[in-house]
Design a protein around this motif. Structure first.
Motif, PDB file in Angstrom:
ATOM      1  N   ALA A  82     -14.633 -33.745 -62.030  1.00 52.59           N
ATOM      2  CA  ALA A  82     -14.818 -33.214 -60.674  1.00 52.59           C
ATOM      3  C   ALA A  82     -15.366 -31.791 -60.746  1.00 52.59           C
ATOM      4  CB  ALA A  82     -13.487 -33.215 -59.922  1.00 52.59           C
ATOM      5  N   PHE A  83     -16.134 -31.441 -59.740  1.00 53.29           N
ATOM      6  CA  PHE A  83     -16.670 -30.092 -59.648  1.00 53.29           C
ATOM      7  C   PHE A  83     -16.479 -29.591 -58.238  1.00 53.29           C
ATOM      8  CE2 PHE A  83     -19.100 -32.449 -62.782  1.00 53.29           C
ATOM      9  CZ  PHE A  83     -18.867 -31.663 -63.890  1.00 53.29           C
ATOM     10  N   HIS A  84     -16.757 -28.280 -58.047  1.00 51.94           N
ATOM     11  CA  HIS A  84     -16.640 -27.785 -56.688  1.00 51.94           C
ATOM     12  C   HIS A  84     -17.829 -28.254 -55.870  1.00 51.94           C
ATOM     13  CE1 HIS A  84     -15.671 -25.527 -53.233  1.00 51.94           C
ATOM     14  NE2 HIS A  84     -14.548 -25.139 -53.814  1.00 51.94           N
ATOM     15  N   ALA A  86     -19.195 -27.284 -53.253  1.00 54.12           N
ATOM     16  CA  ALA A  86     -20.041 -26.308 -52.572  1.00 54.12           C
ATOM     17  C   ALA A  86     -21.094 -25.694 -53.505  1.00 54.12           C
ATOM     18  CB  ALA A  86     -19.180 -25.196 -51.958  1.00 54.12           C
ATOM     19  N   LEU A  87     -20.927 -25.881 -54.799  1.00 50.22           N
ATOM     20  CA  LEU A  87     -21.883 -25.285 -55.741  1.00 50.22           C
ATOM     21  C   LEU A  87     -23.014 -26.262 -56.041  1.00 50.22           C
ATOM     22  CD1 LEU A  87     -19.449 -23.591 -58.285  1.00 50.22           C
ATOM     23  CD2 LEU A  87     -20.732 -22.511 -56.439  1.00 50.22           C
ATOM     24  N   THR A  88     -24.190 -25.725 -56.377  1.00 51.96           N
ATOM     25  CA  THR A  88     -25.284 -26.592 -56.799  1.00 51.96           C
ATOM     26  C   THR A  88     -25.115 -26.891 -58.279  1.00 51.96           C
ATOM     27  OG1 THR A  88     -26.733 -24.798 -57.491  1.00 51.96           O
ATOM     28  CG2 THR A  88     -26.804 -25.411 -55.168  1.00 51.96           C
ATOM     29  N   GLU A  91     -25.855 -23.830 -60.368  1.00 49.91           N
ATOM     30  CA  GLU A  91     -24.803 -22.797 -60.313  1.00 49.91           C
ATOM     31  C   GLU A  91     -23.594 -23.197 -61.136  1.00 49.91           C
ATOM     32  OE1 GLU A  91     -25.911 -21.295 -55.791  1.00 49.91           O
ATOM     33  OE2 GLU A  91     -24.276 -22.700 -56.131  1.00 49.91           O
ATOM     34  N   PHE A  95     -22.200 -21.352 -64.520  1.00 48.29           N
ATOM     35  CA  PHE A  95     -20.805 -20.917 -64.613  1.00 48.29           C
ATOM     36  C   PHE A  95     -20.197 -21.368 -65.945  1.00 48.29           C
ATOM     37  CE2 PHE A  95     -16.372 -22.310 -63.914  1.00 48.29           C
ATOM     38  CZ  PHE A  95     -15.784 -21.082 -63.662  1.00 48.29           C
ATOM     39  N   TYR A  96     -20.368 -22.661 -66.262  1.00 54.74           N
ATOM     40  CA  TYR A  96     -19.780 -23.165 -67.507  1.00 54.74           C
ATOM     41  C   TYR A  96     -20.423 -22.517 -68.732  1.00 54.74           C
ATOM     42  CZ  TYR A  96     -17.006 -26.647 -65.074  1.00 54.74           C
ATOM     43  OH  TYR A  96     -16.084 -27.261 -64.287  1.00 54.74           O
ATOM     44  N   ARG A  98     -21.587 -19.496 -68.971  1.00 54.65           N
ATOM     45  CA  ARG A  98     -21.036 -18.148 -69.142  1.00 54.65           C
ATOM     46  C   ARG A  98     -19.598 -18.208 -69.637  1.00 54.65           C
ATOM     47  NH1 ARG A  98     -22.645 -14.845 -63.852  1.00 54.65           N
ATOM     48  NH2 ARG A  98     -21.776 -13.102 -65.005  1.00 54.65           N
ATOM     49  N   MET A  99     -18.876 -19.261 -69.229  1.00 57.90           N
ATOM     50  CA  MET A  99     -17.502 -19.404 -69.710  1.00 57.90           C
ATOM     51  C   MET A  99     -17.466 -19.716 -71.205  1.00 57.90           C
ATOM     52  SD  MET A  99     -15.259 -18.818 -67.503  1.00 57.90           S
ATOM     53  CE  MET A  99     -15.478 -18.193 -65.858  1.00 57.90           C
ATOM     54  N   GLN A 139     -22.367 -30.348 -69.117  1.00 62.55           N
ATOM     55  CA  GLN A 139     -21.477 -29.257 -69.521  1.00 62.55           C
ATOM     56  C   GLN A 139     -20.853 -29.532 -70.895  1.00 62.55           C
ATOM     57  OE1 GLN A 139     -17.927 -29.105 -69.805  1.00 62.55           O
ATOM     58  NE2 GLN A 139     -17.773 -31.316 -69.442  1.00 62.55           N
ATOM     59  N   ILE A 142     -22.935 -28.125 -73.884  1.00 60.76           N
ATOM     60  CA  ILE A 142     -23.135 -26.676 -74.012  1.00 60.76           C
ATOM     61  C   ILE A 142     -22.753 -26.189 -75.404  1.00 60.76           C
ATOM     62  CG2 ILE A 142     -22.253 -24.438 -73.248  1.00 60.76           C
ATOM     63  CD1 ILE A 142     -21.970 -25.626 -70.457  1.00 60.76           C
TER      64      ILE A 142
ATOM     65  N   ARG B   3     -16.821 -13.135 -68.526  1.00 58.40           N
ATOM     66  CA  ARG B   3     -16.210 -14.358 -68.018  1.00 58.40           C
ATOM     67  C   ARG B   3     -15.529 -14.100 -66.675  1.00 58.40           C
ATOM     68  NH1 ARG B   3     -16.026 -15.174 -73.604  1.00 58.40           N
ATOM     69  NH2 ARG B   3     -16.546 -17.292 -74.210  1.00 58.40           N
ATOM     70  N   ARG B  17     -20.090 -20.139 -48.931  1.00 65.53           N
ATOM     71  CA  ARG B  17     -20.484 -21.471 -48.448  1.00 65.53           C
ATOM     72  C   ARG B  17     -19.402 -22.058 -47.545  1.00 65.53           C
ATOM     73  NH1 ARG B  17     -23.708 -22.910 -53.278  1.00 65.53           N
ATOM     74  NH2 ARG B  17     -25.308 -21.328 -53.037  1.00 65.53           N
ATOM     75  N   ARG B  84      -8.475 -30.873 -56.600  1.00 62.93           N
ATOM     76  CA  ARG B  84      -9.824 -31.384 -56.847  1.00 62.93           C
ATOM     77  C   ARG B  84      -9.954 -31.967 -58.238  1.00 62.93           C
ATOM     78  NH1 ARG B  84     -11.294 -26.860 -54.117  1.00 62.93           N
ATOM     79  NH2 ARG B  84     -11.465 -25.668 -56.039  1.00 62.93           N
ATOM     80  N   GLY B  85      -9.053 -31.605 -59.134  1.00 61.72           N
ATOM     81  CA  GLY B  85      -9.157 -32.091 -60.510  1.00 61.72           C
ATOM     82  C   GLY B  85     -10.119 -31.294 -61.350  1.00 61.72           C
ATOM     83  N   THR B  86     -10.433 -30.076 -60.937  1.00 65.74           N
ATOM     84  CA  THR B  86     -11.359 -29.241 -61.700  1.00 65.74           C
ATOM     85  C   THR B  86     -10.637 -28.393 -62.743  1.00 65.74           C
ATOM     86  OG1 THR B  86     -11.243 -27.704 -59.853  1.00 65.74           O
ATOM     87  CG2 THR B  86     -13.192 -29.063 -59.984  1.00 65.74           C
ATOM     88  N   TYR B  93     -12.079 -24.607 -71.781  1.00 66.77           N
ATOM     89  CA  TYR B  93     -13.099 -23.612 -72.152  1.00 66.77           C
ATOM     90  C   TYR B  93     -12.437 -22.402 -72.803  1.00 66.77           C
ATOM     91  CZ  TYR B  93     -17.249 -25.769 -70.257  1.00 66.77           C
ATOM     92  OH  TYR B  93     -18.306 -26.606 -70.069  1.00 66.77           O
TER      93      TYR B  93
END
Ligand SMILES: Nc1ncnc2c1ncn2[C@@H]1O[C@H](COP(=O)(O)OP(=O)(O)OP(=O)(O)O)[C@@H](O)[C@H]1O
Ligand SMILES: [Mg+2]
Lengths: 300, 273
Positions: A82-84, A86-88, A91, A95-96, A98-99, A139, A142, B3, B17, B84-86, B93
């Motif tokens: 699952a991802f957020h 609202a993000l493309t 994006e 994010f991943y 950079r993490m 992801q 990476i 980070r 958003r 959400r399971g994120t 990571y």
């Protein structure tokens, strides 16, 4: 690369894993199979350090699971990723990246590699299930991971994407990555992995190459004989086989009897049109080992 | 650090958003505008300049609004990721949990700063419009702005702790609203009732000041009103607490901001995905 030794995990009274041990070497692709609730995801979470084992130990290239060093080396694709929304896609991947301490510029290349180049700037909330799964794959690619833990990576992917996925996996394994993936799609696993580990109710019931498992199971082989028109009954009688339809006769035999039986079939000469040797499928081997475990448990 | 910034960037984008930025800014702007309009009538010459008076009423407004906005932004921070399971994926990571939370904190504090600056800016502009001497109140306005952020930081940390503790956004939302009611509304009412019943006894002299200091919202109000010249204008509970040195109130506020974040991190560490 990955060493799992005597791992046990208890959820209250449920033994999700009992005394599981196996290794995954660098460059090796290992498929983890098992029924729903067998403990595949639980084992993966323990390997990642997300949940602790009740007893036993795991080492990722000599590091403790979940340690910073281990996390640096490992990539994970969860089941139902699952991802957020609202993000493309871009994006989220940046994010991943950079993490993981990688340059975020790589996002575009990774998304193109998993076939999402066209949707890169759309919100993930508008993606289809398979597209989200591809973001998950992207992801996991990476930063050249040394160990990949993929929980049902091909679920939701169409046939073409599955092929592409396994091609990527081959590449990574050639590059020396150790890959542990779980799946319910036995046929694709059979063709694209080096070794199979089967879990049944938390017990590791098999852990070997497919060829060795096939030999070990000693399951009967099926010979499908195509008879000439009007001869099916005679062929069935002389081979002690079963007539399936107007043309085909099936003969089942032990692996050791195979050549002998084939010789007999050849001896029928003009009565026979063709013969097909069907070794036991992974499904058969899989059910064999699962049943074996059930029986053992029943006796205990 | 990169980070933390990456986490902050993603969080800010999500808030943008989800219209959270708009909602927070609009809420502050609306209340500040209403407050300026209500206070624009001549309030009888008290000697204080218009801006100082505005700051005093903004303080009472901020005590309610800033914690509310902070809690509404933070309750979803961890519970939402669990739902959400994120969470499992990001926890594999090479990033520490405090870094993830610090990123969210930076983003949320930034949004809060934006809404506070816009809201107070509107009120200040109105004050300058009506009173050319308003420049005298600029120091108080500045003080109100940064202490508002401290207050917001304290409630963000509390919100994260609740979010980690509740695990479900619904439960977390209920808990933060309950906490807001208790700390911001009922706490003062209770103290007031106790002070009245005590009628100047030992409770009022020995315990009450410490109870005021213990609540970040009261510490915030105390510090701003004590330091402001317009204390008398918006007395509220301030009269009885005149004896508390402002430095102590400030120390309480800073302590709360730091401790609440540490508390949030500690609660987050206990979450198993
Ligand atoms: N957090 C949990 N609390 C209690 N029991 C759990 C928990 N997670 C897993 N289990 C139990 O552990 C067992 C193994 O579950 P697991 O998710 O590992 O199965 P799986 O092999 O991945 O199955 P599937 O093929 O359906 O994904 C199940 O009986 C499940 O109910
Ligand atoms: Mg599973």
């Amino acid at each position: 690369m990955l060493r799992i030794s005597r791992v046990t995990r208890q959820f209250g009274s449920v033994a999700a894993l009992s005394d599981v041990s196996f290794d995954v070497a660098a460059g090796e692709r290992v498929a983890l199979l098992g029924h729903n609730g067998a403990g595949k995801s639980t084992l993966m979470k323990i390997v990642l350090g997300l949940i602790p084992a009740t007893s036993g130990s795991v080492s990722v290239a000599g590091h403790a699971p979940g340690s910073r060093a281990a996390r640096d080396l490992t990539a994970y694709l969860p089941e139902n990723v699952a991802f957020h929304p609202a993000l493309t896609g871009r994006e989220q991947l940046r994010f991943y990246l950079r993490m993981k301490g990688e340059p975020p510029k790589a996002a575009e290349g990774l998304l193109e590699r998993v076939g999402l180049g066209h949707a890169i700037d759309r919100r993930i909330g508008t993606y289809s299930k398979g597209m989200r799964q591809r973001v998950g794959l992207a992801q996991a690619l990476i930063g050249r991971p040394r160990l990949m833990i993929l929980d049902e990576p091909t679920s939701g992917l169409d046939p073409v994407s599955r092929r592409e996925f396994y091609a990527i996996l081959d590449e990574l394994a050639k590059g020396g990555a150790a890959i542990l993936l779980s799946s319910h799609a036995l046929t694709e696993v059979e063709a694209r992995t080096d070794r199979i580990a089967i879990l049944s109710r938390g017990i590791l019931v098999a852990n070997d190459t497919i060829a060795a498992l096939r030999r070990g199971a000693g399951l009967p082989i099926q010979l499908q004989v195509a008879a000439r028109p009007e001869t099916a009954d005679e062929v069935a009688e002389r081979l002690a086989g079963v007539r399936v339809n107007g043309r085909r006769v099936d003969v089942t035999c032990e692996p050791d009897d195979k050549l002998d039986r084939l010789g007999k079939i050849a001896g029928l000469g003009h009565l026979v049109d063709d013969v097909e040797v069907v070794p036991p499928s992974l499904e058969d081997i899989y059910s064999h080992f699962s049943r074996l475990a059930d029986r053992r448990e029943g006796r205990a | 650090m990169s980070r933390v910034l990456a986490a902050a960037g993603a969080e800010f984008r999500i808030a943008l958003r989800n219209r959270w930025v708009t909602i927070a800014v609009a809420m502050m702007a609306l209340f500040a505008a209403v407050l300026s309009a209500a206070g624009s009538a001549p309030t009888g010459q008290l000697g204080a300049d218009k801006l100082s008076v505005t700051v005093a009423s903004l303080t009472s407004l901020a005590v309610y609004l800033v914690p509310l906005i902070a809690l509404l932004m933070s309750f979803d921070a961890i519970a939402g990721e669990v739902e959400r399971g994120t969470l499992p994926l990001i926890l594999t990571y090479p990033v520490a949990r405090w870094q993830l939370l610090a990123g969210k904190f930076l983003a949320h504090l930034g949004i809060l700063a934006l809404s506070v600056v816009v809201g107070y800016g509107i009120a200040a502009a109105a004050a300058f419009w009506f009173d050319p001497r308003a420049g005298a109140g600029l120091a108080a306005l500045f003080r109100l702005t940064w202490t508002s952020l401290l207050l917001g930081a304290a409630f963000l940390g509390i919100g994260y702790a609740i979010s980690a503790f509740a695990r479900r956004p619904g439960a977390a939302a209920g808990l933060v609203i309950g906490l807001w009611l208790v700390l911001i509304v009922l706490y003062d009412l209770g103290l007031l009732a106790a002070v009245v019943a005590d009628a100047g006894g030992t409770f009022t002299r020995a315990v009450f000041p410490w109870l005021l200091l213990a609540n970040p919202a009261d510490a915030f109000r105390l510090y701003n009103l004590a330091a402001s010249e317009a204390t008398a204008v918006a007395a509220g509970i301030g009269g009885a607490a005149g004896a508390i040195p402002p430095a102590r109130a400030l120390a309480s506020l800073v302590l709360w901001a730091v401790a609440a974040f540490a508390f949030g991190v500690a609660a987050f560490r206990r979450v198993t995905p």
